[in-house]
Motif scaffolding. Structure first.
Motif, PDB file in Angstrom:
ATOM      1  N   ALA A  15       0.824  -1.201   0.000  1.00 15.26           N
ATOM      2  CA  ALA A  15       0.000   0.000   0.000  1.00 15.26           C
ATOM      3  C   ALA A  15       0.861   1.256   0.000  1.00 15.26           C
ATOM      4  CB  ALA A  15      -0.930   0.006   1.213  1.00 15.26           C
ATOM      5  N   ALA A  16       2.028   1.191   0.646  1.00 11.89           N
ATOM      6  CA  ALA A  16       2.876   2.374   0.788  1.00 11.89           C
ATOM      7  C   ALA A  16       3.734   2.632  -0.432  1.00 11.89           C
ATOM      8  CB  ALA A  16       3.770   2.217   2.017  1.00 11.89           C
ATOM      9  N   SER A  17       4.082   1.604  -1.180  1.00  9.27           N
ATOM     10  CA  SER A  17       5.032   1.727  -2.287  1.00  9.27           C
ATOM     11  C   SER A  17       4.298   1.898  -3.607  1.00  9.27           C
ATOM     12  CB  SER A  17       5.918   0.481  -2.351  1.00  9.27           C
ATOM     13  OG  SER A  17       6.607   0.300  -1.131  1.00  9.27           O
ATOM     14  N   VAL A  18       4.845   2.742  -4.451  1.00 11.64           N
ATOM     15  CA  VAL A  18       4.225   2.993  -5.755  1.00 11.64           C
ATOM     16  C   VAL A  18       5.014   2.356  -6.894  1.00 11.64           C
ATOM     17  CG1 VAL A  18       3.124   5.119  -5.018  1.00 11.64           C
ATOM     18  CG2 VAL A  18       5.443   5.202  -5.939  1.00 11.64           C
ATOM     19  N   ASP A  19       6.167   1.787  -6.597  1.00 10.56           N
ATOM     20  CA  ASP A  19       6.949   1.187  -7.667  1.00 10.56           C
ATOM     21  C   ASP A  19       7.458  -0.178  -7.253  1.00 10.56           C
ATOM     22  OD1 ASP A  19      10.120   1.487  -6.915  1.00 10.56           O
ATOM     23  OD2 ASP A  19       8.915   3.092  -6.055  1.00 10.56           O
ATOM     24  N   LEU A  20       7.601  -1.051  -8.239  1.00 11.99           N
ATOM     25  CA  LEU A  20       8.014  -2.422  -7.982  1.00 11.99           C
ATOM     26  C   LEU A  20       9.451  -2.488  -7.492  1.00 11.99           C
ATOM     27  CD1 LEU A  20       7.244  -5.386  -8.044  1.00 11.99           C
ATOM     28  CD2 LEU A  20       7.903  -5.443 -10.461  1.00 11.99           C
ATOM     29  N   GLY A  21      10.278  -1.524  -7.878  1.00 12.56           N
ATOM     30  CA  GLY A  21      11.657  -1.523  -7.430  1.00 12.56           C
ATOM     31  C   GLY A  21      11.769  -1.429  -5.916  1.00 12.56           C
ATOM     32  N   THR A  22      10.957  -0.557  -5.311  1.00 13.12           N
ATOM     33  CA  THR A  22      10.962  -0.425  -3.851  1.00 13.12           C
ATOM     34  C   THR A  22      10.541  -1.730  -3.203  1.00 13.12           C
ATOM     35  OG1 THR A  22      10.459   1.935  -3.975  1.00 13.12           O
ATOM     36  CG2 THR A  22       9.972   0.843  -1.904  1.00 13.12           C
ATOM     37  N   LEU A  23       9.488  -2.359  -3.732  1.00 16.16           N
ATOM     38  CA  LEU A  23       9.013  -3.624  -3.170  1.00 16.16           C
ATOM     39  C   LEU A  23      10.065  -4.720  -3.324  1.00 16.16           C
ATOM     40  CD1 LEU A  23       5.291  -3.693  -4.366  1.00 16.16           C
ATOM     41  CD2 LEU A  23       6.133  -3.378  -2.045  1.00 16.16           C
ATOM     42  N   THR A  24      10.758  -4.736  -4.456  1.00 16.12           N
ATOM     43  CA  THR A  24      11.779  -5.749  -4.676  1.00 16.12           C
ATOM     44  C   THR A  24      12.916  -5.606  -3.679  1.00 16.12           C
ATOM     45  OG1 THR A  24      11.246  -5.835  -7.039  1.00 16.12           O
ATOM     46  CG2 THR A  24      13.389  -6.695  -6.370  1.00 16.12           C
ATOM     47  N   ARG A  25      13.372  -4.378  -3.489  1.00 17.70           N
ATOM     48  CA  ARG A  25      14.465  -4.157  -2.544  1.00 17.70           C
ATOM     49  C   ARG A  25      14.051  -4.532  -1.131  1.00 17.70           C
ATOM     50  NH1 ARG A  25      15.304   0.139  -6.273  1.00 17.70           N
ATOM     51  NH2 ARG A  25      13.855   1.502  -5.163  1.00 17.70           N
ATOM     52  N   ALA A  26      12.830  -4.147  -0.741  1.00 18.63           N
ATOM     53  CA  ALA A  26      12.366  -4.460   0.612  1.00 18.63           C
ATOM     54  C   ALA A  26      12.157  -5.964   0.792  1.00 18.63           C
ATOM     55  CB  ALA A  26      11.066  -3.708   0.892  1.00 18.63           C
ATOM     56  N   ALA A  27      11.653  -6.638  -0.244  1.00 16.64           N
ATOM     57  CA  ALA A  27      11.457  -8.086  -0.139  1.00 16.64           C
ATOM     58  C   ALA A  27      12.786  -8.792   0.086  1.00 16.64           C
ATOM     59  CB  ALA A  27      10.775  -8.619  -1.403  1.00 16.64           C
ATOM     60  N   HIS A  28      13.828  -8.364  -0.618  1.00 16.01           N
ATOM     61  CA  HIS A  28      15.148  -8.963  -0.414  1.00 16.01           C
ATOM     62  C   HIS A  28      15.689  -8.626   0.977  1.00 16.01           C
ATOM     63  CE1 HIS A  28      16.136 -10.856  -4.269  1.00 16.01           C
ATOM     64  NE2 HIS A  28      15.401  -9.901  -4.818  1.00 16.01           N
ATOM     65  N   GLU A  29      15.334  -7.466   1.483  1.00 16.70           N
ATOM     66  CA  GLU A  29      15.769  -7.099   2.831  1.00 16.70           C
ATOM     67  C   GLU A  29      15.132  -8.009   3.883  1.00 16.70           C
ATOM     68  OE1 GLU A  29      18.119  -4.968   3.412  1.00 16.70           O
ATOM     69  OE2 GLU A  29      18.027  -5.316   5.559  1.00 16.70           O
ATOM     70  N   ALA A  30      14.000  -8.611   3.549  1.00 18.20           N
ATOM     71  CA  ALA A  30      13.328  -9.500   4.503  1.00 18.20           C
ATOM     72  C   ALA A  30      14.157 -10.733   4.827  1.00 18.20           C
ATOM     73  CB  ALA A  30      11.963  -9.925   3.949  1.00 18.20           C
ATOM     74  N   VAL A  31      15.025 -11.147   3.914  1.00 17.62           N
ATOM     75  CA  VAL A  31      15.805 -12.370   4.153  1.00 17.62           C
ATOM     76  C   VAL A  31      16.696 -12.240   5.376  1.00 17.62           C
ATOM     77  CG1 VAL A  31      17.514 -13.942   3.194  1.00 17.62           C
ATOM     78  CG2 VAL A  31      15.672 -13.076   1.733  1.00 17.62           C
ATOM     79  N   PRO A  32      17.586 -11.239   5.464  1.00 17.10           N
ATOM     80  CA  PRO A  32      18.400 -11.134   6.673  1.00 17.10           C
ATOM     81  C   PRO A  32      17.577 -10.814   7.918  1.00 17.10           C
ATOM     82  CG  PRO A  32      18.785  -9.254   5.225  1.00 17.10           C
ATOM     83  CD  PRO A  32      17.997 -10.245   4.444  1.00 17.10           C
ATOM     84  N   VAL A  33      16.499 -10.038   7.760  1.00 16.58           N
ATOM     85  CA  VAL A  33      15.682  -9.698   8.932  1.00 16.58           C
ATOM     86  C   VAL A  33      15.068 -10.958   9.533  1.00 16.58           C
ATOM     87  CG1 VAL A  33      13.567  -8.538   9.686  1.00 16.58           C
ATOM     88  CG2 VAL A  33      15.202  -7.321   8.239  1.00 16.58           C
ATOM     89  N   LEU A  34      14.469 -11.804   8.700  1.00 19.70           N
ATOM     90  CA  LEU A  34      13.832 -13.018   9.230  1.00 19.70           C
ATOM     91  C   LEU A  34      14.856 -14.028   9.731  1.00 19.70           C
ATOM     92  CD1 LEU A  34      11.240 -11.789   8.112  1.00 19.70           C
ATOM     93  CD2 LEU A  34      10.600 -14.070   7.351  1.00 19.70           C
ATOM     94  N   ALA A  35      15.998 -14.110   9.056  1.00 18.80           N
ATOM     95  CA  ALA A  35      17.042 -15.027   9.536  1.00 18.80           C
ATOM     96  C   ALA A  35      17.523 -14.591  10.919  1.00 18.80           C
ATOM     97  CB  ALA A  35      18.200 -15.062   8.550  1.00 18.80           C
ATOM     98  N   TYR A  36      17.682 -13.309  11.099  1.00 20.68           N
ATOM     99  CA  TYR A  36      18.089 -12.779  12.405  1.00 20.68           C
ATOM    100  C   TYR A  36      17.036 -13.080  13.470  1.00 20.68           C
ATOM    101  CZ  TYR A  36      18.372  -9.215  16.066  1.00 20.68           C
ATOM    102  OH  TYR A  36      18.376  -8.563  17.281  1.00 20.68           O
ATOM    103  N   LEU A  37      15.764 -12.855  13.155  1.00 19.82           N
ATOM    104  CA  LEU A  37      14.690 -13.115  14.115  1.00 19.82           C
ATOM    105  C   LEU A  37      14.632 -14.591  14.495  1.00 19.82           C
ATOM    106  CD1 LEU A  37      11.759 -10.899  12.778  1.00 19.82           C
ATOM    107  CD2 LEU A  37      13.286 -10.424  14.687  1.00 19.82           C
ATOM    108  N   ARG A  38      14.774 -15.471  13.504  1.00 22.28           N
ATOM    109  CA  ARG A  38      14.747 -16.913  13.784  1.00 22.28           C
ATOM    110  C   ARG A  38      15.908 -17.315  14.681  1.00 22.28           C
ATOM    111  NH1 ARG A  38      13.635 -20.893  13.766  1.00 22.28           N
ATOM    112  NH2 ARG A  38      13.949 -22.226  11.958  1.00 22.28           N
ATOM    113  N   ALA A  39      17.089 -16.740  14.436  1.00 18.71           N
ATOM    114  CA  ALA A  39      18.252 -17.084  15.247  1.00 18.71           C
ATOM    115  C   ALA A  39      18.065 -16.632  16.693  1.00 18.71           C
ATOM    116  CB  ALA A  39      19.509 -16.450  14.648  1.00 18.71           C
ATOM    117  N   ARG A  40      17.568 -15.428  16.896  1.00 17.19           N
ATOM    118  CA  ARG A  40      17.372 -14.923  18.262  1.00 17.19           C
ATOM    119  C   ARG A  40      16.248 -15.690  18.963  1.00 17.19           C
ATOM    120  NH1 ARG A  40      21.718 -12.428  19.786  1.00 17.19           N
ATOM    121  NH2 ARG A  40      20.553 -11.320  21.418  1.00 17.19           N
ATOM    122  N   GLU A  41      15.269 -16.119  18.192  1.00 15.36           N
ATOM    123  CA  GLU A  41      14.196 -16.925  18.769  1.00 15.36           C
ATOM    124  C   GLU A  41      14.755 -18.239  19.304  1.00 15.36           C
ATOM    125  OE1 GLU A  41      11.237 -19.281  16.252  1.00 15.36           O
ATOM    126  OE2 GLU A  41      10.059 -17.530  16.808  1.00 15.36           O
TER     127      GLU A  41
END
Length: 407
Positions: free
Chosen positions: A123-149
């Motif tokens: 809803a916040a992003s108007v271009d696919l490039g922003t969504l693509t970059r953020a989606a790739h950023e999810a990989v380290p974020v979720l890996a970090y969360l899983r490790a701390r969990e």
């Protein structure tokens, strides 16, 4: 491995739908498909749009009380009202206001703040490039969360993530989240590990997640200036009318095997085309959200019972409840009985996982009704649970855990 998304109620064609579909495909390729495919980037993914053939209000919802006088703040047709409702909830819980929507959620449970952050992106992003970059950023974020969990299975957010202390606003929160997760990744078996050899691309920190922070703040500022009911009630009304309208139109117009209705033809054709590309080494995965689960089940048990689906994932769906009411063409009024306490699953489905958020009033269990169905519960406790599943990287990562063979 072909994959098909079958969307739920309230989806219509346009830029917003295309943006969400592209984002969801990215998340599936990053998190879910690696668990079941040797070539996740080359997997054909389809997202048939059946919503344009569903409910159409001839008087533009004039029958909804208050429609002529209540305003949603001029947000426009592409606004995800459920994410706005989430922002409202966060402000109501929060201590400081619109600048700490995410931070207040993180103090309670960091995973909820991360889910909202990513759910807001389409809803916040108007271009696919922003969504693509953020989606790739999810990989380290979720890996970090899983490790701390894993390190602190019973710890609070502050114990797992001491860097949360002292943060003043959401922008600082996102900056620290990106810094804390930098270098984290998933191995092929889904386990998280840390390596400092994979630096984060610069654009991700400036044009991805922080973009959602600004959007959430604007929604929260608007929400804080109005009574909760003036925005939440219309948003919920939109959800209810979309749900009822699309369900009733589908039941009325689904047709017969000889003459299937337009929605059945649209979804059935996508499933059939994907099935043509499957093989023993390249199976078919179907992810069906909400009403999409009911449509998919109806097709696989009545309209096209010949179509093989290796993995069926229903999420936030009502398949179990629809069967309790005997609403499917294949429903048998004589089941349950002493000899058959549960309904047999679709004959051509290899594995069926049904995902339920305990805070989603539109999500129903399948395992008590269908033999072989596996219920998987996600306890987020979030107001945006129903519409948030497919926009949250955590959903795909959690399902991938269930699909990977045990180590």
């Amino acid at each position: 491995m072909p994959m098909v998304f079958v969307h739920g109620v309230g989806n219509r064609g346009g830029a917003a739908y295309r943006r969400r579909s592209a984002y969801q495909e990215l998340l599936a390729r990053l998190f879910l498909l690696p668990a079941v495919s040797d070539d996740p980037s080359g997997t054909p993914v389809a997202a048939p749009l059946w919503g344009d053939q569903a409910a159409r209000a001839r008087w533009q919802h004039a029958s909804v009380p208050g429609r002529a006088v209540e305003s949603l703040g001029g947000a426009g047709p592409d606004l995800d009202q459920d994410v706005v409702a989430a922002a409202l909830e966060a402000v109501r819980w929060g201590r400081s206001g619109p600048d700490t929507v995410l931070l207040d959620l993180a103090a309670h449970r960091l995973e909820d703040a991360v889910d909202l952050l990513f759910a807001a992106l389409p809803a916040a992003s108007v271009d696919l490039g922003t969504l693509t970059r953020a989606a790739h950023e999810a990989v380290p974020v979720l890996a970090y969360l899983r490790a701390r969990e894993g390190l602190y299975p019973d710890g609070s957010s502050q114990e797992r993530h001491p860097w949360l202390a002292g943060l003043r606003d959401d922008r600082a929160f996102v900056t620290r989240l990106l810094q804390a997760s930098e270098g984290w990744a998933f191995r092929a078996d889904g386990t998280p590990f840390e390596t400092r050899e994979a630096p984060r691309p610069e654009v991700l920190g400036t044009r991805g997640l922080p973009h959602a922070v600004g959007w959430l703040r604007r929604q929260a500022v608007s929400a804080a200036q109005q009574p909760l009911s003036s925005r939440l009630i219309p948003a919920l009304s939109d959800t209810v009318t979309a749900c009822l309208g699309d369900i009733l139109v589908y039941l009325k117009e689904r047709g017969t095997v000889a003459e299937p209705g337009p929605i059945v033809r649209t979804v059935g054709s996508a499933l059939a085309e994907a099935a043509e590309h499957r093989s023993d080494s390249d199976p078919l995965v179907v992810v069906a959200h909400s009403m999409g689960g009911n449509i998919t089940y109806d097709i696989l048990t009545h309209f096209r019972p010949d179509l093989p689906v290796d993995i069926l994932v229903t999420v936030g769906s009502q398949v179990g409840y629809f069967e309790e009411l005997k609403l499917f063409h294949a429903s048998d009024e004589k089941v349950p009985n002493a000899q058959q306490p549960k309904v047999a699953p679709p004959a051509t489905v290899g594995r069926w996982i049904n995902v339920v958020d305990l805070n989603d009033p539109l999500a129903f269990s399948a395992a008590p009704v269908f033999a072989g169905a596996e219920d998987y519960r996600i306890p987020t406790g979030a107001l945006w649970a129903h519409s948030g599943y497919l926009n949250e990287p955590g959903f795909y990562e959690r399902v991938a855990r269930r699909l990977r063979p045990p180590r």
